[in-house]
Write an enzyme that holds these catalytic residues in place. Structure first.
Site, PDB file in Angstrom:
ATOM      1  N   TYR A 126      -2.933  -0.907  10.092  1.00 40.97           N
ATOM      2  CA  TYR A 126      -2.834  -1.129   8.641  1.00 40.97           C
ATOM      3  C   TYR A 126      -1.462  -0.648   8.145  1.00 40.97           C
ATOM      4  CZ  TYR A 126      -4.376  -0.962   3.706  1.00 40.97           C
ATOM      5  OH  TYR A 126      -4.502  -1.150   2.345  1.00 40.97           O
ATOM      6  N   SER A 139       0.865  -1.189   0.000  1.00 40.26           N
ATOM      7  CA  SER A 139       0.000   0.000   0.000  1.00 40.26           C
ATOM      8  C   SER A 139       0.893   1.227   0.000  1.00 40.26           C
ATOM      9  CB  SER A 139      -0.853  -0.036   1.274  1.00 40.26           C
ATOM     10  OG  SER A 139      -1.322   1.248   1.632  1.00 40.26           O
TER      11      SER A 139
HETATM   12  P1  NDP Z   1     -12.009  -5.233  -0.709  1.00 43.80           P
HETATM   13  O1  NDP Z   1     -12.484  -4.885   0.660  1.00 43.80           O
HETATM   14  O2  NDP Z   1     -12.761  -4.729  -1.887  1.00 43.80           O
HETATM   15  O3  NDP Z   1     -11.833  -6.826  -0.853  1.00 43.80           O
HETATM   16  C1  NDP Z   1     -11.102  -7.521   0.116  1.00 43.80           C
HETATM   17  C2  NDP Z   1     -11.072  -8.986  -0.227  1.00 43.80           C
HETATM   18  O4  NDP Z   1     -10.272  -9.641   0.780  1.00 43.80           O
HETATM   19  C3  NDP Z   1     -12.442  -9.627  -0.207  1.00 43.80           C
HETATM   20  O5  NDP Z   1     -12.557 -10.574  -1.241  1.00 43.80           O
HETATM   21  C4  NDP Z   1     -12.471 -10.316   1.165  1.00 43.80           C
HETATM   22  O6  NDP Z   1     -13.258 -11.475   1.215  1.00 43.80           O
HETATM   23  C5  NDP Z   1     -11.010 -10.724   1.294  1.00 43.80           C
HETATM   24  N1  NDP Z   1     -10.663 -11.030   2.681  1.00 43.80           N
HETATM   25  C6  NDP Z   1     -10.677 -10.215   3.752  1.00 43.80           C
HETATM   26  N2  NDP Z   1     -10.326 -10.885   4.861  1.00 43.80           N
HETATM   27  C7  NDP Z   1     -10.085 -12.159   4.466  1.00 43.80           C
HETATM   28  C8  NDP Z   1      -9.698 -13.345   5.137  1.00 43.80           C
HETATM   29  N3  NDP Z   1      -9.460 -13.355   6.468  1.00 43.80           N
HETATM   30  N4  NDP Z   1      -9.562 -14.480   4.424  1.00 43.80           N
HETATM   31  C9  NDP Z   1      -9.788 -14.500   3.101  1.00 43.80           C
HETATM   32  N5  NDP Z   1     -10.160 -13.402   2.394  1.00 43.80           N
HETATM   33  C10 NDP Z   1     -10.301 -12.253   3.074  1.00 43.80           C
HETATM   34  O7  NDP Z   1     -10.488  -4.713  -0.733  1.00 43.80           O
HETATM   35  P2  NDP Z   1      -9.599  -4.135  -1.939  1.00 43.80           P
HETATM   36  O8  NDP Z   1      -9.849  -4.882  -3.175  1.00 43.80           O
HETATM   37  O9  NDP Z   1      -9.721  -2.662  -1.921  1.00 43.80           O
HETATM   38  O10 NDP Z   1      -8.141  -4.453  -1.373  1.00 43.80           O
HETATM   39  C11 NDP Z   1      -7.414  -5.608  -1.755  1.00 43.80           C
HETATM   40  C12 NDP Z   1      -5.991  -5.482  -1.242  1.00 43.80           C
HETATM   41  O11 NDP Z   1      -5.402  -4.283  -1.756  1.00 43.80           O
HETATM   42  C13 NDP Z   1      -5.898  -5.374   0.289  1.00 43.80           C
HETATM   43  O12 NDP Z   1      -4.727  -6.029   0.723  1.00 43.80           O
HETATM   44  C14 NDP Z   1      -5.756  -3.885   0.507  1.00 43.80           C
HETATM   45  O13 NDP Z   1      -5.133  -3.580   1.721  1.00 43.80           O
HETATM   46  C15 NDP Z   1      -4.902  -3.507  -0.689  1.00 43.80           C
HETATM   47  N6  NDP Z   1      -4.950  -2.107  -1.032  1.00 43.80           N
HETATM   48  C16 NDP Z   1      -6.125  -1.526  -1.422  1.00 43.80           C
HETATM   49  C17 NDP Z   1      -6.136  -0.189  -1.783  1.00 43.80           C
HETATM   50  C18 NDP Z   1      -7.360   0.498  -2.254  1.00 43.80           C
HETATM   51  O14 NDP Z   1      -7.275   1.724  -2.488  1.00 43.80           O
HETATM   52  N7  NDP Z   1      -8.489  -0.161  -2.434  1.00 43.80           N
HETATM   53  C19 NDP Z   1      -4.907   0.640  -1.712  1.00 43.80           C
HETATM   54  C20 NDP Z   1      -3.757  -0.088  -1.280  1.00 43.80           C
HETATM   55  C21 NDP Z   1      -3.779  -1.406  -0.961  1.00 43.80           C
HETATM   56  P3  NDP Z   1     -14.875 -11.397   1.287  1.00 43.80           P
HETATM   57  O15 NDP Z   1     -15.289 -10.988  -0.095  1.00 43.80           O
HETATM   58  O16 NDP Z   1     -15.273 -12.778   1.662  1.00 43.80           O
HETATM   59  O17 NDP Z   1     -15.183 -10.359   2.335  1.00 43.80           O
END
Ligand code: NDP
Length: 255
Positions: A159, A146
């Site tokens: 985070y 991130s």
């Molecule tokens: P979302 O909240 O849109 O999606 C998160 C995903 O992670 C979902 O599919 C969720 O599953 C899954 N998840 C969460 N906890 C678990 C767990 N314990 N086991 C398995 N799956 C899990 O997030 P983003 O797409 O925005 O983010 C994806 C990655 O990118 C993250 O690591 C985030 O920190 C990183 N990121 C995002 C940014 C942004 O601007 N969006 C910026 C920088 C980094 P479920 O669908 O079942 O809830």
């Protein structure tokens, strides 16, 4: 040239890919030729996401498990061993956000964020790397960091600590696994439009700040991370190791 980025014959596990960035990366890797395994916490949403890709003629399947649960992760890999599925590429993407000032933060919330965003990458990559090393085939580990791997922001302390940890965990993986032809790298996305950021998009002040602080003057889209992911998953990055590539529209460049 295109063969450098061709992922045909490779199997990729993308954690947290039922939606958001993970889904876009799974689709992108599948379009580059990979067989993809989607993941999330729920059987129904993971199955639906895999079906969306399969309906496009892509090679996709799903497996729901909690990436923070060591036993559940081990069981998933044991099942793939049994089924003859070899994981060549792992994208540690699953993550959560939780906003609260440090002085008000409960230890349980700190732990949950660290476990989901950092410890899970160790648990999942460890299972994959053990098998890659034993097979002698090498492989690719891509950890999702991130902007907070580099810069702190108020109210997202755990985070920030987790994503800073992702940068150094990626280097630790390289230090130990590069000799086994495993390339471990990270991607640091900027502000990307997904469910995770919906509260920020809905906050007009924050939305205006994201636009004004970024030289690109806009949020990023999940699909704008695909090129970097395919590069890091492919032969094109065979001597790139321990790096974090920021895909942020230039945000860090003007910090
Ligand atoms: P979302 O909240 O849109 O999606 C998160 C995903 O992670 C979902 O599919 C969720 O599953 C899954 N998840 C969460 N906890 C678990 C767990 N314990 N086991 C398995 N799956 C899990 O997030 P983003 O797409 O925005 O983010 C994806 C990655 O990118 C993250 O690591 C985030 O920190 C990183 N990121 C995002 C940014 C942004 O601007 N969006 C910026 C920088 C980094 P479920 O669908 O079942 O809830």
């Amino acid at each position: 040239m295109t063969s450098l980025f061709d992922l045909s014959g490779r199997t990729a596990l993308i954690t947290g890919s039922a939606r958001g960035i993970g889904f876009a990366l799974a689709e992108g890797l599948a379009l580059a030729g990979a067989r993809v395994i989607l993941n999330g916490t729920r059987d129904d949403t993971v199955a639906a996401a895999a079906r969306r890709l399969a309906d496009q003629g892509l090679d996709a399947r799903g497996r729901a498990f909690d990436v923070t649960d060591e036993q559940a992760v081990a069981a998933a890999f044991a099942q793939w061993d049994h089924d003859g599925v070899q994981i060549d590429i792992v994208i540690n993407n699953a993550g959560i956000q939780f906003r609260k000032p440090l002085v008000e933060l409960q230890l349980s919330d700190w732990q949950r964020v660290i476990d989901t965003n950092l410890t899970s990458a160790f648990i999942v990559a460890r299972e994959a790397a053990r098998r890659m090393i034993a097979r002698g085939t090498g492989g690719k580990i891509i950890n999702i960091g991130s902007l907070t791997s580099e810069a702190a922001r108020a109210t997202v302390g755990p985070y920030t600590a987790a994503k800073g940890g992702i940068k150094m965990l990626t280097r630790a993986m390289s230090a130990e696994w590069a000799a086994s032809n495993i390339q471990a790298n990270a991607i640091g996305p900027g502000y990307i439009l997904t469910d995770m950021n919906q509260p920020l998009v809905d906050n007009l002040t924050f939305d205006a700040w994201v636009r004004s602080s970024n030289p690109s003057q806009r949020w990023g889209k999940p699909e704008e991370l695909v090129g970097t992911a395919v590069y890091l998953a492919s032969a094109a990055s065979s001597y790139v190791n321990g790096q974090i590539i920021y895909v942020d529209g230039g945000w860090l460049a003007v910090l």
